[in-house]
Design a protein around this motif. Sequence first.
Motif, PDB file in Angstrom:
ATOM      1  N   LEU A 170       0.817  -1.215   0.000  1.00 36.40           N
ATOM      2  CA  LEU A 170       0.000   0.000   0.000  1.00 36.40           C
ATOM      3  C   LEU A 170       0.856   1.274   0.000  1.00 36.40           C
ATOM      4  CD1 LEU A 170      -2.713  -0.857   2.692  1.00 36.40           C
ATOM      5  CD2 LEU A 170      -2.911  -1.105   0.231  1.00 36.40           C
ATOM      6  N   ARG A 171       2.116   1.119   0.334  1.00 36.87           N
ATOM      7  CA  ARG A 171       3.008   2.290   0.407  1.00 36.87           C
ATOM      8  C   ARG A 171       2.982   3.122  -0.864  1.00 36.87           C
ATOM      9  NH1 ARG A 171       7.588   2.912   3.886  1.00 36.87           N
ATOM     10  NH2 ARG A 171       8.572   4.131   2.259  1.00 36.87           N
ATOM     11  N   ASP A 172       2.797   2.436  -2.007  1.00 31.72           N
ATOM     12  CA  ASP A 172       2.895   3.146  -3.288  1.00 31.72           C
ATOM     13  C   ASP A 172       1.619   3.888  -3.669  1.00 31.72           C
ATOM     14  OD1 ASP A 172       5.377   2.019  -3.439  1.00 31.72           O
ATOM     15  OD2 ASP A 172       4.642   0.210  -4.464  1.00 31.72           O
ATOM     16  N   SER A 173       0.569   3.738  -2.873  1.00 32.48           N
ATOM     17  CA  SER A 173      -0.691   4.376  -3.244  1.00 32.48           C
ATOM     18  C   SER A 173      -0.554   5.904  -3.253  1.00 32.48           C
ATOM     19  CB  SER A 173      -1.760   3.960  -2.229  1.00 32.48           C
ATOM     20  OG  SER A 173      -2.864   4.802  -2.362  1.00 32.48           O
ATOM     21  N   ASP A 174      -1.176   6.547  -4.263  1.00 33.54           N
ATOM     22  CA  ASP A 174      -1.119   8.026  -4.336  1.00 33.54           C
ATOM     23  C   ASP A 174      -2.229   8.643  -3.501  1.00 33.54           C
ATOM     24  OD1 ASP A 174       0.836   7.702  -6.206  1.00 33.54           O
ATOM     25  OD2 ASP A 174      -0.605   7.682  -7.877  1.00 33.54           O
ATOM     26  N   GLU A 175      -3.192   7.806  -3.118  1.00 35.78           N
ATOM     27  CA  GLU A 175      -4.347   8.355  -2.407  1.00 35.78           C
ATOM     28  C   GLU A 175      -4.154   8.301  -0.894  1.00 35.78           C
ATOM     29  OE1 GLU A 175      -7.829   6.638  -5.241  1.00 35.78           O
ATOM     30  OE2 GLU A 175      -6.226   5.347  -4.529  1.00 35.78           O
ATOM     31  N   VAL A 176      -5.000   9.056  -0.191  1.00 30.81           N
ATOM     32  CA  VAL A 176      -5.073   8.924   1.264  1.00 30.81           C
ATOM     33  C   VAL A 176      -6.022   7.746   1.510  1.00 30.81           C
ATOM     34  CG1 VAL A 176      -5.917   9.996   3.385  1.00 30.81           C
ATOM     35  CG2 VAL A 176      -4.693  11.373   1.677  1.00 30.81           C
ATOM     36  N   LEU A 177      -5.529   6.697   2.132  1.00 32.39           N
ATOM     37  CA  LEU A 177      -6.371   5.509   2.313  1.00 32.39           C
ATOM     38  C   LEU A 177      -7.050   5.558   3.681  1.00 32.39           C
ATOM     39  CD1 LEU A 177      -4.115   2.733   0.743  1.00 32.39           C
ATOM     40  CD2 LEU A 177      -5.984   4.012  -0.317  1.00 32.39           C
ATOM     41  N   VAL A 178      -8.352   5.388   3.693  1.00 32.66           N
ATOM     42  CA  VAL A 178      -9.113   5.402   4.950  1.00 32.66           C
ATOM     43  C   VAL A 178      -9.477   3.954   5.272  1.00 32.66           C
ATOM     44  CG1 VAL A 178     -11.096   6.324   6.180  1.00 32.66           C
ATOM     45  CG2 VAL A 178     -10.022   7.680   4.376  1.00 32.66           C
ATOM     46  N   ILE A 179      -8.945   3.460   6.372  1.00 28.26           N
ATOM     47  CA  ILE A 179      -9.076   2.037   6.713  1.00 28.26           C
ATOM     48  C   ILE A 179      -9.877   1.896   8.008  1.00 28.26           C
ATOM     49  CG2 ILE A 179      -7.786  -0.115   7.142  1.00 28.26           C
ATOM     50  CD1 ILE A 179      -5.310   1.330   5.933  1.00 28.26           C
ATOM     51  N   PRO A 180     -10.953   1.113   7.994  1.00 26.65           N
ATOM     52  CA  PRO A 180     -11.662   0.893   9.262  1.00 26.65           C
ATOM     53  C   PRO A 180     -10.789   0.124  10.250  1.00 26.65           C
ATOM     54  CG  PRO A 180     -12.671  -0.401   7.477  1.00 26.65           C
ATOM     55  CD  PRO A 180     -11.553   0.383   6.871  1.00 26.65           C
ATOM     56  N   GLY A 181     -10.766   0.567  11.494  1.00 27.06           N
ATOM     57  CA  GLY A 181      -9.991  -0.148  12.507  1.00 27.06           C
ATOM     58  C   GLY A 181     -10.797  -1.280  13.103  1.00 27.06           C
ATOM     59  N   PHE A 182     -10.205  -1.984  14.077  1.00 26.58           N
ATOM     60  CA  PHE A 182     -10.899  -2.929  14.959  1.00 26.58           C
ATOM     61  C   PHE A 182     -11.092  -4.329  14.392  1.00 26.58           C
ATOM     62  CE2 PHE A 182     -15.171  -3.715  17.347  1.00 26.58           C
ATOM     63  CZ  PHE A 182     -14.533  -4.337  18.402  1.00 26.58           C
ATOM     64  N   PHE A 183     -10.954  -4.522  13.082  1.00 23.93           N
ATOM     65  CA  PHE A 183     -11.179  -5.887  12.594  1.00 23.93           C
ATOM     66  C   PHE A 183     -10.293  -6.214  11.400  1.00 23.93           C
ATOM     67  CE2 PHE A 183     -13.946  -3.347   9.938  1.00 23.93           C
ATOM     68  CZ  PHE A 183     -14.047  -4.007   8.731  1.00 23.93           C
ATOM     69  N   GLY A 184     -10.160  -7.497  11.171  1.00 23.41           N
ATOM     70  CA  GLY A 184      -9.478  -7.996   9.992  1.00 23.41           C
ATOM     71  C   GLY A 184     -10.331  -9.084   9.381  1.00 23.41           C
ATOM     72  N   VAL A 185      -9.736  -9.825   8.482  1.00 25.16           N
ATOM     73  CA  VAL A 185     -10.464 -10.876   7.784  1.00 25.16           C
ATOM     74  C   VAL A 185      -9.665 -12.169   7.943  1.00 25.16           C
ATOM     75  CG1 VAL A 185     -11.169 -11.600   5.465  1.00 25.16           C
ATOM     76  CG2 VAL A 185     -11.500  -9.250   6.179  1.00 25.16           C
ATOM     77  N   THR A 186     -10.370 -13.270   8.205  1.00 24.60           N
ATOM     78  CA  THR A 186      -9.656 -14.543   8.366  1.00 24.60           C
ATOM     79  C   THR A 186      -9.267 -15.090   6.986  1.00 24.60           C
ATOM     80  OG1 THR A 186     -11.615 -15.935   8.200  1.00 24.60           O
ATOM     81  CG2 THR A 186     -11.089 -15.075  10.391  1.00 24.60           C
ATOM     82  N   VAL A 187      -8.458 -16.131   7.006  1.00 19.44           N
ATOM     83  CA  VAL A 187      -8.052 -16.743   5.742  1.00 19.44           C
ATOM     84  C   VAL A 187      -9.289 -17.207   4.952  1.00 19.44           C
ATOM     85  CG1 VAL A 187      -6.742 -18.690   4.772  1.00 19.44           C
ATOM     86  CG2 VAL A 187      -5.851 -17.437   6.741  1.00 19.44           C
ATOM     87  N   ASP A 188     -10.354 -17.565   5.684  1.00 20.84           N
ATOM     88  CA  ASP A 188     -11.591 -17.993   5.010  1.00 20.84           C
ATOM     89  C   ASP A 188     -12.521 -16.834   4.681  1.00 20.84           C
ATOM     90  OD1 ASP A 188     -10.752 -20.573   5.340  1.00 20.84           O
ATOM     91  OD2 ASP A 188     -11.742 -20.792   7.291  1.00 20.84           O
ATOM     92  N   GLY A 189     -12.057 -15.627   4.869  1.00 23.18           N
ATOM     93  CA  GLY A 189     -12.865 -14.471   4.477  1.00 23.18           C
ATOM     94  C   GLY A 189     -13.902 -14.025   5.495  1.00 23.18           C
ATOM     95  N   GLN A 190     -13.784 -14.492   6.741  1.00 21.69           N
ATOM     96  CA  GLN A 190     -14.743 -14.067   7.774  1.00 21.69           C
ATOM     97  C   GLN A 190     -14.262 -12.789   8.458  1.00 21.69           C
ATOM     98  OE1 GLN A 190     -17.528 -15.565   8.297  1.00 21.69           O
ATOM     99  NE2 GLN A 190     -17.290 -17.693   7.678  1.00 21.69           N
ATOM    100  N   ILE A 191     -15.221 -11.958   8.850  1.00 18.15           N
ATOM    101  CA  ILE A 191     -14.874 -10.749   9.612  1.00 18.15           C
ATOM    102  C   ILE A 191     -14.566 -11.163  11.051  1.00 18.15           C
ATOM    103  CG2 ILE A 191     -15.824  -8.590  10.568  1.00 18.15           C
ATOM    104  CD1 ILE A 191     -15.605  -8.388   7.600  1.00 18.15           C
ATOM    105  N   CYS A 192     -13.439 -10.728  11.572  1.00 16.89           N
ATOM    106  CA  CYS A 192     -13.058 -11.125  12.933  1.00 16.89           C
ATOM    107  C   CYS A 192     -12.450  -9.897  13.631  1.00 16.89           C
ATOM    108  CB  CYS A 192     -12.045 -12.267  12.825  1.00 16.89           C
ATOM    109  SG  CYS A 192     -11.765 -13.138  14.352  1.00 16.89           S
TER     110      CYS A 192
END
Length: 454
Positions: A170-192
């Motif tokens: 993501l370092r190379d992105s030209d935009e300001v990236l807005v990322i929701p905190g507090f969660f990630g995604v499991t290898v199976d695509g579940q919100i955790c």
Amino acid sequence: MKVIKFGGSSLASAEQLKKVLDIVKSDPERRFVVVSAPGKRNPEDTKVTDALIKYYRSYTADNDVTDNQNLIINRYKAIIEELGLSASILDRIAASITDLATLPIEGNDFLYDTFLAAGEDNNAKLIAAYFHKNGLPARYIHPGQAGIIVSSEPGNARILPSSYDKLEELRDSDEVLVIPGFFGVTVDGQICTFSRGGSDISGSIVAAGVKADLYENFTDVDGIFAAHPGVVHKPHSIKELTYREMRELAYAGFSVLHDEALIPAYRGQIPLVIKNTNNPSHPGTSIVLEHRKQAIPVVGIAGDDNFVSINISKYLMNREVGFGRKVLQVLEELNIRWEHIPTGIDDMSIILRDRELTPIKEQEILTQLTRNLGVDEIEIERDLSIIMVVGENMKNQIGVTTTATKALSDRNINLEMISQGSSEVSIMFVIKTNQEKAAVRALYKAFFDTDKAQ
Ligand code: ASP
């Protein structure tokens, strides 16, 4: 390049979001913005995350959820309208909130996390739209797409190490990236989700992943105070802390930053600063790997209650090989975590958080230690507090303990135990809880030489 994280109170209303926009705009290095869900606007208000918990409970109890949904949607609506954002963003958010009540309940281990994560996720969409409208080239990015891949532990996710390489792209992105905190995604695509307050962890992970020069954590106080402001009148805020000092203070109740948030930034060697959205020109508290200049011996005083001590005595304990192991094994088998073990020649004390010692476990310990280990005396002492005097530089100074014990004895405070680890980052005193506040005030006055602590 900087990663900047805003907590819930910084994002609770349109007025707060205007401050956030000004802060991000004022420094082009602020390229990654990690956000919490809208928090409380006043002490009586409800955090969106707490409203989502109620919504989840109604849904899974098969109750009518309309009021729950409206309460949450209206929080976003008020912000969207005041900021003059388009109706389409509100429609998108409203649909995402109502759609939660169509998810399967049975066998869905990640349902609770999916509800909770909606607070951050929708806020990030809203904030990206607001930034964009006001001339910042900003874009919302979902944690899954950003590369925040976590273990399958609902409510207590851990980051998987492979995430960091993906985030670095993501370092190379030209935009300001807005990322929701507090969660990630499991290898199976579940919100955790991480544990509560976990947006701090997300910010730290992103900062380590993109190899930021600085992780800025914006909250609603001027950094970390040298003592609890509820105990000492207007304590000063600390300019600089090392990660180790921060860990010691956090251990004893300083809760400005989530405990687990220190680790990714520390490992990634990213300096961190805690700042105030409502007072951004204040320098805040920097958390650094090592003090940059000669530091004062003591940086902060913390006190925490709800400790209990198991005091064990056995004549000739020092000669008995394996005695300590056997005692700790009793605790291990009962799944009890211990905190400190001060010892004498024929005695040892095991200090625990008192929630660890249920009445059944207490009885079991007493039985096992007297019957199987033949101890002479055993006593459970309650209502204990620990006081931590923290500072890495005390190891280079003589007399820090003298100053502390003199201040405590002048106030007639009895020291039950004293302990200092080999790293000498802190001195810990165990005292009775009814003297905790007086002890913190006395120590603050002794080390920071001010009349504020009266
Ligand atoms: N919104 C979540 C909570 O209230 C996470 C956070 O704000 O950091 O716990």
